[in-house]
Design a protein around this motif. Sequence first.
Motif, PDB file in Angstrom:
ATOM      1  N   LEU A 139      41.643  38.682  40.597  1.00 28.12           N
ATOM      2  CA  LEU A 139      42.592  38.976  39.528  1.00 28.12           C
ATOM      3  C   LEU A 139      43.979  39.321  40.052  1.00 28.12           C
ATOM      4  N   GLY A 169      36.438  40.615  41.954  1.00 28.00           N
ATOM      5  CA  GLY A 169      36.934  41.846  42.542  1.00 28.00           C
ATOM      6  C   GLY A 169      36.795  41.947  44.039  1.00 28.00           C
ATOM      7  N   ASP A 172      40.264  41.434  45.688  1.00 31.16           N
ATOM      8  CA  ASP A 172      41.390  42.021  44.954  1.00 31.16           C
ATOM      9  C   ASP A 172      42.032  43.204  45.670  1.00 31.16           C
ATOM     10  N   TYR A 194      46.407  46.355  37.416  1.00 30.47           N
ATOM     11  CA  TYR A 194      45.073  45.754  37.532  1.00 30.47           C
ATOM     12  C   TYR A 194      44.291  45.922  36.226  1.00 30.47           C
ATOM     13  N   ARG A 195      44.464  47.054  35.547  1.00 25.58           N
ATOM     14  CA  ARG A 195      43.781  47.244  34.258  1.00 25.58           C
ATOM     15  C   ARG A 195      44.252  46.210  33.232  1.00 25.58           C
ATOM     16  N   ARG A 197      45.120  43.189  33.859  1.00 31.09           N
ATOM     17  CA  ARG A 197      44.496  41.906  34.180  1.00 31.09           C
ATOM     18  C   ARG A 197      43.019  41.899  33.791  1.00 31.09           C
ATOM     19  N   ILE A 198      42.379  43.051  33.871  1.00 28.72           N
ATOM     20  CA  ILE A 198      41.005  43.134  33.356  1.00 28.72           C
ATOM     21  C   ILE A 198      40.998  42.934  31.846  1.00 28.72           C
ATOM     22  N   ASP A 199      41.954  43.554  31.158  1.00 32.23           N
ATOM     23  CA  ASP A 199      42.033  43.409  29.705  1.00 32.23           C
ATOM     24  C   ASP A 199      42.310  41.975  29.303  1.00 32.23           C
ATOM     25  N   TRP A 214      29.935  41.765  32.404  1.00 40.37           N
ATOM     26  CA  TRP A 214      30.682  41.873  33.661  1.00 40.37           C
ATOM     27  C   TRP A 214      29.775  42.541  34.694  1.00 40.37           C
ATOM     28  N   ILE A 236      36.794  48.738  36.137  1.00 40.53           N
ATOM     29  CA  ILE A 236      36.219  47.658  35.333  1.00 40.53           C
ATOM     30  C   ILE A 236      35.259  48.225  34.299  1.00 40.53           C
ATOM     31  N   ARG A 239      37.164  49.836  31.313  1.00 43.10           N
ATOM     32  CA  ARG A 239      37.803  48.905  30.368  1.00 43.10           C
ATOM     33  C   ARG A 239      36.767  48.086  29.597  1.00 43.10           C
ATOM     34  N   VAL A 240      35.673  47.716  30.250  1.00 41.49           N
ATOM     35  CA  VAL A 240      34.678  46.851  29.604  1.00 41.49           C
ATOM     36  C   VAL A 240      33.881  47.625  28.567  1.00 41.49           C
TER      37      VAL A 240
END
Length: 397
Positions: A139, A169, A172, A194-195, A197-199, A214, A236, A239-240
């Motif tokens: 990411l 990851g 990353d 980075y958060r 890009r996870i979103d 994930w 991760i 956020r997930v």
Amino acid sequence: MLRSLALVALLAGLAAGTGRHAARAESEPSVQPWRVISLPRAQPQRAAPQTYRPHRRYDRPVLAPAFPEDWTLGLVMPPVTAPDAGTAGAAPAIPDSLKPQVLVIGDSLADALVAGFEADPAAKADLLFRHKSISASGLVRGDYHDWPKTLAALLAETPKPAALVVMLGLNDRQPIRAGDQTLEPLSEPWRDAYRKRIDAIIDRAQQARVPLVWVGLPVMRSPRLSAELAMLNEMIRERVTAVGETFVETFDGFSDQAGGFTASGPDIIGDIVRLRGPDGIHFSPAGQRKLAFFVEKPLRRRLGDRPGAEPQPAMATLPVAPGAGQIPAVAPPPLPAPAIRLRDPIGEMRPLSPPASAATLTSRRSNPPADPATRDLFDRGLAPEPRPGRADDFRWR
């Protein structure tokens, strides 16, 4: 002259004796000749090289134990064979067009996950896996591979995947370029970027209404690498799970009791085998199968939650004779719940002695039992009458 004849006779006698000794040595093995015979030296034998043979294999069926022959027991039993795919009693194979399609994206660890699913006959029988992985991607380096853009194109294809599995990851831990700035890995500005890009990955899946699973990163041989990947797992997971998607934890599944790296461990059937590769990062075939084992159950749960996965209505049609049409058939009503049988009463409970007070304990008085049954038991040795069906009812003898 006499001396010469005596010397000749002595030499002839010695020659005759030597001949007799030689003949005797040849006829009798126990008599050794006077000369020393050199025997060839025995060459040391090398031990045969030992080969490793595992007790059981995770990808082979366990052989049936050996039983005694039937004729030794006086039995003649028909042979038992497994039903073929087309015979009665065996479930027909599901065509690929009817299987739920699972899209797997990620780096080289995602390749290991797909290899583990492909090694599972049960997963291959009812699921269709389609993977898109770039070994050195992540990411962070959007200039190398832009996963949000690629994922949007993959989810827009027809037919749409039934679920999305992401494992990213590993690559990353690099600086992020944000405009003219270079953000250091795992710094606070780097984490904020980075958060986002996870979103972006989560938003692509939710816009396409595809369940997201994930997969977290496992423990590594390098302690520093494991600590940094654990920080990525925390971001991760945060956020997930905040948006209702599924995060699968694999860090503890491949670590030892102390939480450190271990190259060997129990596989899916409990045998201690090698699970990780020589680099301390990737997986062996047994480790790939174990990784897929951790993901399979939450994946199937999400496949059951997706829209359109509910069972069809109970109304169906049964074919009858030609020309007679079709008769609607209604599924039978559900069976009633089994009644719960209560225990039989075990009888009353009687104290062996009256409740003692503090005065009784200090004065050391012993009052006779007031209960007749207790008095008969301790004074006269008479047991109470047993109840029918109780454990102490011996009247059936």
